[in-house]
Enzyme design. Structure first.
Site, mmCIF file in Angstrom:
data_model
loop_
_atom_site.group_PDB
_atom_site.id
_atom_site.type_symbol
_atom_site.label_atom_id
_atom_site.label_comp_id
_atom_site.label_asym_id
_atom_site.label_seq_id
_atom_site.Cartn_x
_atom_site.Cartn_y
_atom_site.Cartn_z
ATOM 1 C CE LYS A 112 65.098 -1.249 -28.809
ATOM 2 N NZ LYS A 112 66.472 -1.539 -28.331
ATOM 3 N N GLY A 138 63.217 -0.819 -24.788
ATOM 4 C CA GLY A 138 62.965 -2.248 -24.880
ATOM 5 C C GLY A 138 64.168 -2.989 -25.392
ATOM 6 N N GLY A 190 65.993 -5.151 -28.096
ATOM 7 C CA GLY A 190 65.896 -5.255 -29.549
ATOM 8 C C GLY A 190 65.413 -6.612 -30.017
ATOM 9 N N GLY A 199 62.390 -5.472 -31.894
ATOM 10 C CA GLY A 199 63.007 -4.902 -33.080
ATOM 11 C C GLY A 199 62.324 -5.300 -34.378
ATOM 12 C CD GLU A 210 76.945 4.602 -38.919
ATOM 13 O OE1 GLU A 210 77.674 3.590 -38.749
ATOM 14 O OE2 GLU A 210 76.700 5.424 -38.026
ATOM 15 C CB CYS A 244 80.560 3.046 -36.831
ATOM 16 S SG CYS A 244 79.976 4.734 -37.003
ATOM 17 C CD GLU A 252 82.269 -2.222 -36.643
ATOM 18 O OE1 GLU A 252 82.349 -0.992 -36.778
ATOM 19 O OE2 GLU A 252 81.199 -2.855 -36.747
#
Length: 473
Positions: free
Chosen positions: A170, A201, A203, A207, A245, A279, A379
């Site tokens: 996905k 799709g 999320g 999801g 992650e 990231c 972040e």
């Protein structure tokens, strides 16, 4: 324009259960560049059912067979490298020449590495009447992000195929094309039906259903910490394995005796690559107070070397952010930094007139940052560097560890031994020593709220296996 109005399920392209579609916009100009089908629960059920059925036979294939398929897919990826590069550059804004090298060729090379790991399932260990073997974990849902969409896909798909797992992919709705191209490649090389299934799709719509599905044995997710919490909560209802992650706010310690020019240049370039959407970017640069003013001047000069503009230009080093929504989020953080009293050294909220249609943010550096500021704690995921002064090494380590994240870090000292001594005291899953770079042979993953489990290397492979024990005496 790219148009995919079907899903790849059970070895065929199948019509979706709904007429809903997803528009994909080019972040460089806000124009429609692709359209995909939008999966509903019925499509999820079909994909997972196909993977479950295929697992029975795929899990029993030989290491040689799995290796041959991985290499065949890599060969076809290489043959279609221009198509993969265009797809990524168009949908997420990375300059094409950088996408070719970093996002695509590197991913193809990394995927091939897993062809050499398929024999791991054949390894066993017997001691004191106990035989220990490895078995594939089962049906895996692989949910990929938009910032390095092919690399993250390869880091999950490679070990899954190598260990005999079957998968449902996905992609992020902003960057779906590379997964769909991979589906076409899998079909061309004859990967058995149901081993790899691809659905596109939103999320928020599918999801939780994907992650909580009772026929799924593992979820591998890369994304924000907030989304990761929701994934873990959904997966917990059926006690499945979750490998994540997640976010980062990685510290980068430059020591008093480091080569300041080289160290600062490395740090600025690390943050600005991929328009800051990395990231593990070293977004908190910790500099000795005695070298701080010089470091800020160097950082500004390096940031201004960047050429921001059209991703199709070979002269451009920074394209737009992945979307106008992401641009808005980054701009809000920049405003927060200004409001908190940090000094805006370069960059900021304004962009040149010719870039205003796209999702652009200029390379931005803040000085006089304290670690309790919002821009130092959250972040940002954009081209924004926070420069923080420290008095001594002990304080630098304290500041480095004063975060809920622990994905990555960096140390630049007088030599490797000195840097490693400091790195051992940083609570992060990875540390870049003396200006080193991301390596797909190195296990990657975080401490604390940066996730759990590891990707890449043998440690990444082990996430996709169960340990099975035979008591023979």
């Amino acid at each position: 324009m790219y148009r995919y109005n079907q899903f790849y399920i059970d070895g065929t392209w199948q019509a979706p259960s709904s007429a809903d579609t997803i528009d994909v916009l080019n972040p460089a100009n806000a124009e429609l560049c692709a359209q995909t089908a939008s999966a509903q629960h019925a499509d999820v059920d079909a994909a997972i059912s196909a993977a479950k059925k295929a697992f029975v036979t795929w899990s029993r294939t030989t290491a040689t067979q799995r290796s041959q398929f991985i290499n065949a897919i890599a060969d076809e990826m290489q043959a279609r490298i221009d198509e993969l590069t265009d797809a990524i550059s168009t949908t997420m804004g990375c300059p094409r020449h950088l996408a070719l090298d970093i996002q695509v060729q590197g991913s193809i090379d990394a995927f091939r590495q897993f062809a050499d790991m398929t024999s791991y399932l054949d390894e066993s260990h017997t001691e004191n009447g106990i035989m220990q073997i490895h078995a594939p974990v089962g049906v895996c849902v692989l949910i990929n992000p938009w910032n390095y969409p092919l690399s993250q896909l390869v880091g999950k798909l490679g070990p899954a195929l190598a260990t005999g797992c079957t998968v449902v992919l996905k992609p992020a709705e902003q960057t779906p094309l590379q997964d769909l191209i991979l589906a076409d490649i899998a079909d061309k090389v004859g990967l058995p039906a149901g081993v790899m299934n691809v659905i596109t799709g939103v999320g928020q719509n599918i999801g939780e259903y994907l992650c909580s599905h009772p026929d799924v044995d593992m979820v591998s997710f890369t994304g924000s910490t907030g989304a990761g919490i929701k994934v873990a909560q959904a997966a917990s209802t059926t006690v499945k394995r979750v490998c994540q992650e997640l976010g980062g706010k990685s510290p980068y310690i430059i020591t008093e005796d480091a080569d300041l020019e080289a160290a600062v240049r490395y740090g600025v370039e690390d943050v600005m690559i991929n328009s800051g959407q990395t990231c593990c970017a070293l977004t908190r640069m910790l500099v000795p107070q005695s070298k701080y003013d010089d470091a800020v001047a160097i950082a500004k000069a390096v940031a201004l070397e960047n050429v921001v503009g059209d991703p199709r230009s070979d002269e451009v080093t920074m394209g737009p952010l992945s979307s106008h929504l992401q641009q808005q989020r980054v701009r809000e953080y920049i405003q927060a930094g200004i409001d908190e009293g940090a000094t805006l050294v370069t960059g900021g909220l304004d962009v040149p007139e010719h870039l205003q249609q796209g999702a652009y943010v200029l390379p931005t550096i803040f000085a006089d940052v304290h670690n309790d500021m919002k821009i130092a704690r959250e972040e940002i995921f954009g081209p924004v560097l926070c420069m923080i002064p420290y008095q001594d090494e002990e304080q630098a380590i304290t500041i480095a560890n004063d975060t809920v994240f622990g994905l990555s870090s960096g140390v630049y000292a007088k030599d490797h031994a000195s840097a490693i001594a400091i790195a051992r005291q940083i609570r992060a899953g990875q540390c870049y020593i003396q200006g080193s770079y991301f390596n797909t042979n190195a296990p990657f993953g975080g401490f604390k709220q940066s996730g759990n489990g590891r990707e890449w290397g043998r440690e990444g492979l082990r996430e996709f296996v169960e340990v099975q024990t035979f008591v023979i005496e």
